[in-house]
Design a protein around this motif. Structure first.
Motif, PDB file in Angstrom:
ATOM      1  N   ALA A  50       0.833  -1.202   0.000  1.00 29.96           N
ATOM      2  CA  ALA A  50       0.000   0.000   0.000  1.00 29.96           C
ATOM      3  C   ALA A  50       0.869   1.252   0.000  1.00 29.96           C
ATOM      4  CB  ALA A  50      -0.923  -0.003   1.213  1.00 29.96           C
ATOM      5  N   ARG A  51       1.929   1.245   0.797  1.00 33.16           N
ATOM      6  CA  ARG A  51       2.812   2.408   0.865  1.00 33.16           C
ATOM      7  C   ARG A  51       3.491   2.661  -0.479  1.00 33.16           C
ATOM      8  NH1 ARG A  51       4.823   5.161   5.068  1.00 33.16           N
ATOM      9  NH2 ARG A  51       3.938   3.623   6.497  1.00 33.16           N
ATOM     10  N   GLY A  52       3.941   1.580  -1.124  1.00 32.42           N
ATOM     11  CA  GLY A  52       4.590   1.724  -2.426  1.00 32.42           C
ATOM     12  C   GLY A  52       3.628   2.200  -3.496  1.00 32.42           C
ATOM     13  N   PHE A  53       2.409   1.659  -3.467  1.00 31.83           N
ATOM     14  CA  PHE A  53       1.388   2.066  -4.434  1.00 31.83           C
ATOM     15  C   PHE A  53       1.015   3.526  -4.222  1.00 31.83           C
ATOM     16  CE2 PHE A  53      -3.212   1.153  -5.990  1.00 31.83           C
ATOM     17  CZ  PHE A  53      -2.894   1.666  -7.241  1.00 31.83           C
ATOM     18  N   LEU A  54       0.935   3.935  -2.955  1.00 30.93           N
ATOM     19  CA  LEU A  54       0.609   5.320  -2.631  1.00 30.93           C
ATOM     20  C   LEU A  54       1.700   6.258  -3.137  1.00 30.93           C
ATOM     21  CD1 LEU A  54      -1.340   7.248  -1.140  1.00 30.93           C
ATOM     22  CD2 LEU A  54       0.035   6.893   0.912  1.00 30.93           C
ATOM     23  N   ARG A  55       2.948   5.870  -2.932  1.00 29.94           N
ATOM     24  CA  ARG A  55       4.064   6.702  -3.391  1.00 29.94           C
ATOM     25  C   ARG A  55       4.054   6.816  -4.917  1.00 29.94           C
ATOM     26  NH1 ARG A  55       9.529   6.095  -5.005  1.00 29.94           N
ATOM     27  NH2 ARG A  55      10.770   7.907  -4.442  1.00 29.94           N
ATOM     28  N   CYS A  56       3.849   5.698  -5.586  1.00 33.10           N
ATOM     29  CA  CYS A  56       3.802   5.692  -7.048  1.00 33.10           C
ATOM     30  C   CYS A  56       2.683   6.599  -7.555  1.00 33.10           C
ATOM     31  CB  CYS A  56       3.592   4.268  -7.547  1.00 33.10           C
ATOM     32  SG  CYS A  56       3.371   4.120  -9.334  1.00 33.10           S
ATOM     33  N   SER A  57       1.510   6.473  -6.966  1.00 27.16           N
ATOM     34  CA  SER A  57       0.372   7.284  -7.399  1.00 27.16           C
ATOM     35  C   SER A  57       0.599   8.760  -7.096  1.00 27.16           C
ATOM     36  CB  SER A  57      -0.910   6.796  -6.715  1.00 27.16           C
ATOM     37  OG  SER A  57      -1.229   5.481  -7.125  1.00 27.16           O
ATOM     38  N   SER A  58       1.298   9.053  -5.997  1.00 25.85           N
ATOM     39  CA  SER A  58       1.608  10.446  -5.659  1.00 25.85           C
ATOM     40  C   SER A  58       2.478  11.082  -6.735  1.00 25.85           C
ATOM     41  CB  SER A  58       2.326  10.519  -4.306  1.00 25.85           C
ATOM     42  OG  SER A  58       1.508  10.075  -3.259  1.00 25.85           O
ATOM     43  N   VAL A  59       3.471  10.328  -7.192  1.00 24.61           N
ATOM     44  CA  VAL A  59       4.356  10.832  -8.242  1.00 24.61           C
ATOM     45  C   VAL A  59       3.588  11.034  -9.540  1.00 24.61           C
ATOM     46  CG1 VAL A  59       6.350  10.272  -9.686  1.00 24.61           C
ATOM     47  CG2 VAL A  59       6.422   9.812  -7.242  1.00 24.61           C
ATOM     48  N   ARG A  60       2.787  10.044  -9.903  1.00 27.47           N
ATOM     49  CA  ARG A  60       2.026  10.129 -11.150  1.00 27.47           C
ATOM     50  C   ARG A  60       1.022  11.282 -11.103  1.00 27.47           C
ATOM     51  NH1 ARG A  60      -1.196   5.566 -12.145  1.00 27.47           N
ATOM     52  NH2 ARG A  60      -1.274   6.194 -14.329  1.00 27.47           N
ATOM     53  N   LEU A  61       0.439  11.525  -9.927  1.00 22.79           N
ATOM     54  CA  LEU A  61      -0.512  12.627  -9.808  1.00 22.79           C
ATOM     55  C   LEU A  61       0.204  13.968  -9.919  1.00 22.79           C
ATOM     56  CD1 LEU A  61      -3.409  13.541  -9.382  1.00 22.79           C
ATOM     57  CD2 LEU A  61      -3.004  13.473  -6.910  1.00 22.79           C
ATOM     58  N   LYS A  62       1.406  14.063  -9.362  1.00 22.40           N
ATOM     59  CA  LYS A  62       2.168  15.315  -9.464  1.00 22.40           C
ATOM     60  C   LYS A  62       2.424  15.651 -10.928  1.00 22.40           C
ATOM     61  CE  LYS A  62       4.509  18.854  -8.081  1.00 22.40           C
ATOM     62  NZ  LYS A  62       4.462  19.469  -9.411  1.00 22.40           N
ATOM     63  N   PHE A  63       2.834  14.656 -11.695  1.00 15.38           N
ATOM     64  CA  PHE A  63       3.065  14.861 -13.118  1.00 15.38           C
ATOM     65  C   PHE A  63       1.766  15.251 -13.827  1.00 15.38           C
ATOM     66  CE2 PHE A  63       2.548  12.670 -17.243  1.00 15.38           C
ATOM     67  CZ  PHE A  63       3.335  13.506 -18.008  1.00 15.38           C
ATOM     68  N   ALA A  64       0.694  14.522 -13.534  1.00 15.22           N
ATOM     69  CA  ALA A  64      -0.590  14.792 -14.184  1.00 15.22           C
ATOM     70  C   ALA A  64      -1.112  16.181 -13.836  1.00 15.22           C
ATOM     71  CB  ALA A  64      -1.615  13.728 -13.785  1.00 15.22           C
ATOM     72  N   GLU A  65      -0.928  16.596 -12.582  1.00 18.06           N
ATOM     73  CA  GLU A  65      -1.386  17.921 -12.160  1.00 18.06           C
ATOM     74  C   GLU A  65      -0.580  19.027 -12.837  1.00 18.06           C
ATOM     75  OE1 GLU A  65      -3.845  19.032 -10.582  1.00 18.06           O
ATOM     76  OE2 GLU A  65      -4.547  17.659  -9.033  1.00 18.06           O
ATOM     77  N   ASP A  66       0.726  18.827 -12.975  1.00 25.18           N
ATOM     78  CA  ASP A  66       1.554  19.828 -13.661  1.00 25.18           C
ATOM     79  C   ASP A  66       1.090  20.009 -15.105  1.00 25.18           C
ATOM     80  OD1 ASP A  66       3.105  20.399 -11.480  1.00 25.18           O
ATOM     81  OD2 ASP A  66       4.796  19.146 -12.067  1.00 25.18           O
ATOM     82  N   GLU A  67       0.835  18.877 -15.768  1.00 21.86           N
ATOM     83  CA  GLU A  67       0.382  18.945 -17.156  1.00 21.86           C
ATOM     84  C   GLU A  67      -0.975  19.634 -17.243  1.00 21.86           C
ATOM     85  OE1 GLU A  67      -0.064  15.985 -20.987  1.00 21.86           O
ATOM     86  OE2 GLU A  67      -0.627  15.205 -19.010  1.00 21.86           O
ATOM     87  N   LEU A  68      -1.883  19.280 -16.340  1.00 15.63           N
ATOM     88  CA  LEU A  68      -3.216  19.878 -16.353  1.00 15.63           C
ATOM     89  C   LEU A  68      -3.150  21.380 -16.095  1.00 15.63           C
ATOM     90  CD1 LEU A  68      -6.279  19.662 -16.491  1.00 15.63           C
ATOM     91  CD2 LEU A  68      -6.281  19.047 -14.056  1.00 15.63           C
ATOM     92  N   ALA A  69      -2.296  21.798 -15.173  1.00 16.35           N
ATOM     93  CA  ALA A  69      -2.179  23.226 -14.859  1.00 16.35           C
ATOM     94  C   ALA A  69      -1.765  24.022 -16.096  1.00 16.35           C
ATOM     95  CB  ALA A  69      -1.171  23.434 -13.734  1.00 16.35           C
ATOM     96  N   LEU A  70      -0.831  23.490 -16.855  1.00 15.48           N
ATOM     97  CA  LEU A  70      -0.396  24.171 -18.076  1.00 15.48           C
ATOM     98  C   LEU A  70      -1.518  24.232 -19.106  1.00 15.48           C
ATOM     99  CD1 LEU A  70       3.196  22.732 -18.548  1.00 15.48           C
ATOM    100  CD2 LEU A  70       2.602  25.112 -18.127  1.00 15.48           C
ATOM    101  N   LEU A  71      -2.217  23.121 -19.282  1.00 16.22           N
ATOM    102  CA  LEU A  71      -3.301  23.080 -20.261  1.00 16.22           C
ATOM    103  C   LEU A  71      -4.444  24.005 -19.855  1.00 16.22           C
ATOM    104  CD1 LEU A  71      -3.327  19.252 -20.995  1.00 16.22           C
ATOM    105  CD2 LEU A  71      -2.790  21.060 -22.638  1.00 16.22           C
ATOM    106  N   GLU A  72      -4.739  24.064 -18.560  1.00 16.86           N
ATOM    107  CA  GLU A  72      -5.807  24.955 -18.094  1.00 16.86           C
ATOM    108  C   GLU A  72      -5.447  26.419 -18.356  1.00 16.86           C
ATOM    109  OE1 GLU A  72      -8.248  22.708 -14.552  1.00 16.86           O
ATOM    110  OE2 GLU A  72      -6.410  23.750 -14.000  1.00 16.86           O
ATOM    111  N   LYS A  73      -4.193  26.769 -18.154  1.00 17.46           N
ATOM    112  CA  LYS A  73      -3.763  28.144 -18.425  1.00 17.46           C
ATOM    113  C   LYS A  73      -3.891  28.472 -19.910  1.00 17.46           C
ATOM    114  CE  LYS A  73      -0.497  28.700 -14.587  1.00 17.46           C
ATOM    115  NZ  LYS A  73       0.935  28.877 -14.222  1.00 17.46           N
ATOM    116  N   GLN A  74      -3.474  27.537 -20.752  1.00 20.33           N
ATOM    117  CA  GLN A  74      -3.547  27.762 -22.192  1.00 20.33           C
ATOM    118  C   GLN A  74      -4.998  27.831 -22.663  1.00 20.33           C
ATOM    119  OE1 GLN A  74      -1.230  24.441 -23.531  1.00 20.33           O
ATOM    120  NE2 GLN A  74       0.707  25.331 -22.842  1.00 20.33           N
ATOM    121  N   HIS A  75      -5.835  26.959 -22.111  1.00 16.68           N
ATOM    122  CA  HIS A  75      -7.256  26.960 -22.464  1.00 16.68           C
ATOM    123  C   HIS A  75      -7.921  28.249 -21.992  1.00 16.68           C
ATOM    124  CE1 HIS A  75     -11.547  25.848 -21.561  1.00 16.68           C
ATOM    125  NE2 HIS A  75     -11.459  25.517 -22.832  1.00 16.68           N
TER     126      HIS A  75
END
Length: 201
Positions: A103-128
């Motif tokens: 669970a701890r490893g899965f949580l860490r992995c998902s945290s990293v993936r969410l950070k990347f996804a949020e960064d991408e979304l933030a840029l797209l939201e600004k452009q949109h």
């Protein structure tokens, strides 16, 4: 709450204009390309954090350093932004998602993936938002509507994914991990929708 605290502890906030090195001292074409692209800069910074954590925890640092050098050679062979983004996402996942059986490893992995996804979304939201506001006869109203829409989407995402985590059952840490994984998928779906509206693949 546990999920949010874990994500904050694991990863400090990263601005989309940062990179894992000092951009004022960029000398190679690759370094300049990374610094010039907000998404690549954010990914480079995230990779630097994940790599540092992996080094600290690794029982075989020499092998990890060797792997990083091999990855750098792959990255440096890229000729376009799509290739670079794919290379970064793969390396970040390789380093952060090595223990998804717990669970701890899965949580860490998902945290990293969410950070990347949020960064991408933030840029797209600004452009949109820029595109919508520029085309609007009432920019201030358009800005308020977009902000409200973004806030509502995030609230709905949190609610939907909290339910998704609960439905998986198990200990709280597993529920939090599944909820975070759900947020990754929801965030990527929103990014895909915005890319479509912006006329991108």
């Amino acid at each position: 709450m546990t999920r949010c605290i874990a994500a904050l502890v694991l990863f400090a906030a990263v601005t989309v204009h940062a990179a894992g090195f000092d951009c004022s001292k960029a000398v190679t074409d690759m370094e300049r390309q990374i610094c010039a692209d907000p998404m690549l800069a954010a990914m480079d910074e995230l990779l630097a954090q994940v790599y540092a954590q992996a080094l600290e925890a690794s029982p075989d640092r020499k092998e990890l350093v060797k792997g990083q050098k091999a990855w750098l050679a792959i990255r440096n062979s890229c000729r376009d932004t799509a290739c670079l983004q794919a290379a970064y996402e793969t390396r970040i996942s390789d380093l952060a998602c090595t223990e998804t059986g717990s669970a701890r490893g899965f949580l860490r992995c998902s945290s990293v993936r969410l950070k990347f996804a949020e960064d991408e979304l933030a840029l797209l939201e600004k452009q949109h938002a820029r595109a919508v506001i520029d085309a609007s006869n009432n920019p201030e109203h358009a800005q308020r509507v977009l902000a409200a829409e973004s806030h509502a989407w995030r609230a709905n995402r949190s609610a939907r994914c909290a339910l998704a985590g609960e439905s998986e059952g198990g200990a709280d840490e597993w529920k939090n991990a599944w909820a975070l994984a759900c947020e990754v998928d929801e965030t990527k779906s929103r990014s895909a929708a915005l890319r479509s509206q912006l006329g991108r693949k």
